[in-house]
Design an enzyme around this catalytic site. Structure first.
Site, mmCIF file in Angstrom:
data_model
loop_
_atom_site.group_PDB
_atom_site.id
_atom_site.type_symbol
_atom_site.label_atom_id
_atom_site.label_comp_id
_atom_site.label_asym_id
_atom_site.label_seq_id
_atom_site.Cartn_x
_atom_site.Cartn_y
_atom_site.Cartn_z
ATOM 1 N N ASN A 33 0.701 -1.046 0.040
ATOM 2 C CA ASN A 33 0.371 0.064 -0.412
ATOM 3 C C ASN A 33 0.870 1.059 0.105
ATOM 4 O O ASN A 33 1.523 1.949 0.768
ATOM 5 C CB ASN A 33 -0.762 -0.231 1.267
ATOM 6 C CG ASN A 33 -1.746 0.770 0.716
ATOM 7 O OD1 ASN A 33 -1.767 1.950 0.075
ATOM 8 N ND2 ASN A 33 -2.442 0.896 2.409
ATOM 9 N N LYS A 43 -0.015 4.165 -0.288
ATOM 10 C CA LYS A 43 -0.131 5.682 -0.382
ATOM 11 C C LYS A 43 0.053 6.884 -0.946
ATOM 12 O O LYS A 43 -0.606 6.548 -2.517
ATOM 13 C CB LYS A 43 -0.288 5.382 1.464
ATOM 14 C CG LYS A 43 -0.224 4.773 2.441
ATOM 15 C CD LYS A 43 -0.343 4.367 3.830
ATOM 16 C CE LYS A 43 -1.260 3.422 4.642
ATOM 17 N NZ LYS A 43 -0.640 3.399 5.694
ATOM 18 N N HIS A 88 -9.805 1.815 4.173
ATOM 19 C CA HIS A 88 -8.481 1.837 5.291
ATOM 20 C C HIS A 88 -8.871 2.773 6.225
ATOM 21 O O HIS A 88 -9.319 3.816 6.254
ATOM 22 C CB HIS A 88 -7.361 2.395 4.584
ATOM 23 C CG HIS A 88 -6.160 2.507 4.961
ATOM 24 N ND1 HIS A 88 -5.549 3.078 5.627
ATOM 25 C CD2 HIS A 88 -5.141 1.093 4.957
ATOM 26 C CE1 HIS A 88 -4.435 2.569 6.553
ATOM 27 N NE2 HIS A 88 -3.848 1.585 5.653
ATOM 28 N N GLU A 102 -7.669 5.246 7.073
ATOM 29 C CA GLU A 102 -7.013 5.981 7.160
ATOM 30 C C GLU A 102 -7.876 7.219 6.543
ATOM 31 O O GLU A 102 -8.729 7.857 6.083
ATOM 32 C CB GLU A 102 -5.945 6.729 6.026
ATOM 33 C CG GLU A 102 -4.421 6.243 6.950
ATOM 34 C CD GLU A 102 -3.709 5.795 6.632
ATOM 35 O OE1 GLU A 102 -2.826 5.968 5.162
ATOM 36 O OE2 GLU A 102 -2.195 5.497 6.924
ATOM 37 N N GLU A 147 -6.287 -4.576 10.259
ATOM 38 C CA GLU A 147 -4.974 -3.500 10.817
ATOM 39 C C GLU A 147 -4.997 -2.763 12.347
ATOM 40 O O GLU A 147 -5.845 -1.327 11.751
ATOM 41 C CB GLU A 147 -4.951 -2.085 9.852
ATOM 42 C CG GLU A 147 -4.894 -3.397 8.272
ATOM 43 C CD GLU A 147 -3.587 -2.153 7.341
ATOM 44 O OE1 GLU A 147 -2.823 -2.569 6.601
ATOM 45 O OE2 GLU A 147 -4.770 -1.025 7.190
ATOM 46 N N GLY A 207 1.555 2.670 10.395
ATOM 47 C CA GLY A 207 3.371 3.892 10.439
ATOM 48 C C GLY A 207 3.689 4.016 11.703
ATOM 49 O O GLY A 207 4.144 5.203 12.506
ATOM 50 N N SER A 219 2.446 -1.071 10.711
ATOM 51 C CA SER A 219 4.199 -2.264 10.697
ATOM 52 C C SER A 219 4.872 -3.221 10.568
ATOM 53 O O SER A 219 5.640 -3.423 11.561
ATOM 54 C CB SER A 219 3.953 -0.914 12.025
ATOM 55 O OG SER A 219 4.270 0.071 12.627
ATOM 56 N N GLY A 275 2.447 -0.734 4.777
ATOM 57 C CA GLY A 275 2.536 0.669 4.148
ATOM 58 C C GLY A 275 4.031 1.071 3.737
ATOM 59 O O GLY A 275 4.508 0.694 2.742
ATOM 60 N N GLY A 276 4.999 1.730 4.880
ATOM 61 C CA GLY A 276 6.132 2.457 4.963
ATOM 62 C C GLY A 276 6.799 1.424 4.188
ATOM 63 O O GLY A 276 7.728 1.792 3.300
HETATM 64 P P1 PGA Z 1 2.617 0.737 7.578
HETATM 65 O O1 PGA Z 1 0.619 0.703 6.408
HETATM 66 O O2 PGA Z 1 2.994 -0.712 7.429
HETATM 67 O O3 PGA Z 1 3.163 1.581 7.672
HETATM 68 O O4 PGA Z 1 2.391 0.443 9.419
HETATM 69 C C1 PGA Z 1 0.186 -0.270 6.737
HETATM 70 C C2 PGA Z 1 -0.814 -0.163 5.947
HETATM 71 O O5 PGA Z 1 -1.090 1.104 6.690
HETATM 72 O O6 PGA Z 1 -2.360 -0.450 4.956
#
Ligand code: PGA
Length: 251
Positions: free
Chosen positions: A9, A11, A96, A98, A167, A173, A212, A233-234
């Site tokens: 992802n 983002k 998601h 967010e 999640e 994040g 994470s 994500g990251g």
């Molecule tokens: P993250 O994000 O791996 O940066 O924690 C995961 C996500 O939001 O899908």
């Protein structure tokens, strides 16, 4: 046997140059890893075409980060699920946290899920509790409510094909990951909730962990019985790290 899945992802990150370099750097090794595991990259919408071109002939699949439930109309800035099929998008992340924290409701997520399924794509429905909800002992009830909206609207059989991503909001994040045991416990709860209506759907449905995930913790998370891969994500913006994560699934 469920086939594992790792989804990147990205983002709202990248540029034409950055994404060309990122995907270019990973593609060969991801293609090898994709013989064992489904691998998905979800770029920002302006780069679907670029990524679809780069992924031609590759086993790595293209995903989207959202879709609108209507087929067309006066929805400025939105992208309809049916438009995604023009780019060979095969899976769509929905709900998601967010987006939920910006006001997306359980009902909207459920309607989006139906629209994505109707277009022959697979939804990746994100569920998960905030830290406040976990501390108040509400983690399972929140996840059950989020899952229930999709179940009620799309039906239990649709869920056999769907992917759920657990999640925990407090782990996204933040560098803080759920322990493999904490994650497994919630994944088993999710599968158990679906099993109350259909053993078949529960056994088939893939449940990803997200929050994470990195090269250091992926193997222990993916070793859990009910964790069928990850939503990353990251770490998916770093080629070596993401490759290691994808390779950890099959070990
Ligand atoms: P993250 O994000 O791996 O940066 O924690 C995961 C996500 O939001 O899908």
């Amino acid at each position: 046997m469920r086939r594992s899945l790792v989804a990147a992802n990205w983002k709202m990150n990248g540029s034409r140059e950055f994404i060309t370099e990122l995907l270019g750097a990973m593609l060969k090794r991801l293609d090898v890893a994709a013989t064992e595991t489904d691998i998905l990259v979800c770029p920002p919408a302006p780069y679907y075409d670029l990524c679809a071109g780069m992924l031609e002939g590759s086993a790595v699949k293209l995903g989207a980060q959202n879709a609108h439930e209507a087929q067309s109309g006066a929805f400025t800035g939105e992208i309809a699920a049916n438009m995604l099929t023009d780019f060979d998008v095969s899976m769509v992340i929905l709900g998601h946290s967010e987006r939920r924290s910006d006001g997306e409701t359980d009902e909207q997520v459920a309607h989006k899920c139906a629209a994505v399924l109707a277009q022959g794509m697979l939804p990746i429905v994100c569920v998960g509790e905030t830290l406040q909800e976990r501390e108040a002992g509400q983690a399972e009830s929140v996840v059950k409510r989020q899952l229930g909206a999709v179940l009620d609207h799309c039906g239990i059989e649709a869920l056999a094909e769907a992917v759920i991503a657990y999640e925990p909001v407090w782990a996204i994040g933040t560098g803080e990951t759920a322990t493999p045991e904490q994650a497994q416990q919630m994944h088993a709860f999710i599968r158990g909730t679906v099993a109350q209506q259909s053993g078949h759907s529960a056994a088939k449905m893939r449940i990803l962990y997200g929050g994470s995930v990195n090269a250091g913790n992926a193997a222990a998370l993916f070793a859990q019985e009910d964790i069928d891969g990850g939503l990353v994500g990251g770490a998916s913006l770093k080629p070596d790290e993401f490759i290691t994560i994808c390779e950890s699934v099959s070990k």
